[in-house]
Design an enzyme around this catalytic site. Structure first.
Site, PDB file in Angstrom:
ATOM      1  N   ASP A  15       0.786  -8.099  -1.428  1.00 54.37           N
ATOM      2  CA  ASP A  15       1.012  -6.989  -2.361  1.00 54.37           C
ATOM      3  C   ASP A  15       2.433  -7.006  -2.922  1.00 54.37           C
ATOM      4  O   ASP A  15       2.651  -6.913  -4.129  1.00 54.37           O
ATOM      5  CB  ASP A  15       0.761  -5.646  -1.661  1.00 54.37           C
ATOM      6  N   SER A  72      -0.137   1.041  -4.705  1.00 49.40           N
ATOM      7  CA  SER A  72       0.864   2.015  -5.150  1.00 49.40           C
ATOM      8  C   SER A  72       2.083   1.976  -4.228  1.00 49.40           C
ATOM      9  O   SER A  72       3.209   2.173  -4.672  1.00 49.40           O
ATOM     10  CB  SER A  72       0.269   3.424  -5.229  1.00 49.40           C
ATOM     11  N   ASP A  88      -3.990 -13.274   3.723  1.00 50.76           N
ATOM     12  CA  ASP A  88      -2.529 -13.441   3.637  1.00 50.76           C
ATOM     13  C   ASP A  88      -1.825 -13.377   4.988  1.00 50.76           C
ATOM     14  O   ASP A  88      -0.754 -13.945   5.150  1.00 50.76           O
ATOM     15  CB  ASP A  88      -1.886 -12.478   2.616  1.00 50.76           C
TER      16      ASP A  88
HETATM   17  C1  GLA Z   1      -3.667  -4.942   1.986  1.00 50.34           C
HETATM   18  C2  GLA Z   1      -2.431  -5.621   2.563  1.00 50.34           C
HETATM   19  C3  GLA Z   1      -2.337  -7.073   2.083  1.00 50.34           C
HETATM   20  C4  GLA Z   1      -3.640  -7.821   2.296  1.00 50.34           C
HETATM   21  C5  GLA Z   1      -4.827  -7.015   1.784  1.00 50.34           C
HETATM   22  C6  GLA Z   1      -6.149  -7.650   2.131  1.00 50.34           C
HETATM   23  O1  GLA Z   1      -3.551  -4.799   0.599  1.00 50.34           O
HETATM   24  O2  GLA Z   1      -1.272  -4.926   2.216  1.00 50.34           O
HETATM   25  O3  GLA Z   1      -1.251  -7.709   2.725  1.00 50.34           O
HETATM   26  O4  GLA Z   1      -3.807  -8.171   3.638  1.00 50.34           O
HETATM   27  O5  GLA Z   1      -4.832  -5.687   2.290  1.00 50.34           O
HETATM   28  O6  GLA Z   1      -6.300  -8.854   1.463  1.00 50.34           O
END
Ligand code: GLA
Length: 404
Positions: free
Chosen positions: A191, A146, A36
């Site tokens: 996320d 979370s 991402d």
């Molecule tokens: C965490 C980060 C996301 C993403 C994942 C790995 O969850 O918050 O933005 O980079 O790691 O895919």
């Protein structure tokens, strides 16, 4: 849960008149890991577990936060003036978990979302203090977001309580801004986007370069998503997350000296293979290879789901884990043990680590009638090798934030 949350509010703040209760989910990523922030695709979905918030506006400017998950931290207070004016510009270690909701309020003031109201003092739109009680049923530090859940919940409550016109997509960007600039974790958009935009029964196929997205129905006929928590805590802040991100940025920079690309996600596997030597560093080549291949795997995974080829989807999950283990090096013995055990069980369609890695959870697609054995075998094998127990959750795909 609504009544329970209201009762807790009453216990902590004395009475519960005029309280509203909201919910925001956690998320699990099915495939597309560490893509991402590389302009690639991700394929997460929201969960039915998440964070609950009971909120009541105050007549003054005070802010009071309490979490049922951290009763030992007690009530954490601040004031709107401090947060919105920027006096509380920074993360306060002693505020602990409350930095997340405070960071979101701060982001409302710092970011330009309120500017569209075109009034002199847009901060005045958030013009009353709040008493808030939180409760989350996502295991903390497990890689099921979370923190994004708490952030999106806070932003959604503020939107609803103050009648702000901010879309769910904008909420996800606002919360990512809070996480990057206030909390100090350089995370991508996945996320917050998955939490804010979740839809019951659907995965979200998101192109992080353009924020274009598509809801994909997850019809796992006779199969379920099983999440396994390694119980190895993963603090994003302490992790090598930011380091991986800079390594990808460095690899990109080196490729950009001859290729007109904006992100690693712009590259096909073939383009990467014919130019990778330009990166001229073995570690950086591995990191970039993961970013490129994982993006292509995610696109293929989406196609296989559309073609109802769930076996291929599972195969891609396995390839994803191997790449995260060998090229990106973010798995560790706990997650590797869980997936090695899972791959050997009958009825397992796919298994991989999920989230940032370095601990946290694995995501597994398992035939319903094999779940009991799966839990038993993987549970026992894990305990034997690692020395403590893993936790298992059979989950359903939930919706986005809501007023209960
Ligand atoms: C965490 C980060 C996301 C993403 C994942 C790995 O969850 O918050 O933005 O980079 O790691 O895919």
């Amino acid at each position: 849960m609504k009544n329970k949350t209201i009762n807790w509010f009453k216990d902590i703040y004395g009475d519960s008149e005029g309280v509203s209760v909201f919910f925001a989910p956690g998320r699990v990523n099915l495939i597309g890991e560490h893509t991402d922030y590389n302009g690639g695709h991700v394929f997460p979905c929201a969960l039915e577990i998440g964070t609950y918030g009971a909120i009541r506006l105050r007549d003054d400017n005070n802010l009071r936060f309490y979490s049922m998950n951290f009763p030992e931290k007690g009530e954490i207070s601040s004031s709107l003036d401090k947060v919105l004016s920027g006096d509380e510009l920074i993360y306060h270690r002693e505020n602990d978990w409350a930095n997340y909701p405070k960071g979101v309020l701060w982001a409302f003031a710092q970011h330009s979302f309120l500017k569209k109201y075109n009034i002199k003092d847009e901060h005045a739109l958030i013009n009353r203090g709040m008493d808030i009680l939180f409760f989350g049923d996502i295991p903390n530090g497990s890689g099921l977001s979370s923190s994004a859940s708490l952030e999106v919940l806070m932003a959604y409550m503020v939107k609803e309580m103050f009648g702000l016109e901010i879309s769910l997509k904008e909420i996800s960007l606002l919360c990512q801004y809070a996480e990057n600039k206030y909390i100090g974790v350089n995370c991508g958009i996945m996320d917050q986007f998955a939490v804010a935009m979740g839809r019951k029964g659907y995965g979200i196929f998101l192109d992080t370069a353009t924020l274009e997205y598509e809801y994909a129905p997850i019809n796992l006929v006779g199969k379920k998503i099983v999440i396994v928590n390694s119980k190895k805590r993963r603090g994003l802040n302490d992790s090598k997350y930011n380091e991986r991100r800079s390594q990808c940025e460095e690899a990109l920079k080196r490729l950009q000296s001859v290729m007109p690309i904006k992100t690693l996600g712009d590259l096909s596997k073939e383009e990467f293979e014919s130019h990778k030597d330009l990166i001229n560093d073995d570690t950086l080549i591995c990191r970039a290879r993961h970013a490129v291949y994982e993006n292509q795997r995610t696109i293929e995974a989406m196609k296989s789901l559309n073609n109802k080829d769930i076996a291929r989807f599972g195969g891609l999950m396995k390839e994803s884990h191997i790449s995260l283990r060998d090229d990106y090096q973010v798995t560790g013995v706990e997650l590797d043990t869980l997936v090695d055990l899972a791959w050997r069980q009958e009825g397992v369609i796919g298994a991989r680590m999920t989230g940032a890695g370095f601990g946290g959870c694995t995501v597994n697609i398992v035939n319903e009638d094999c779940i009991q054995d799966f839990i038993k075998e993987v549970g026992e094998g894990y305990k034997e090798k690692i020395g403590y127990e893993a936790e298992f959750y059979v989950v359903d795909i939930g919706g986005g934030p809501a007023l209960l």
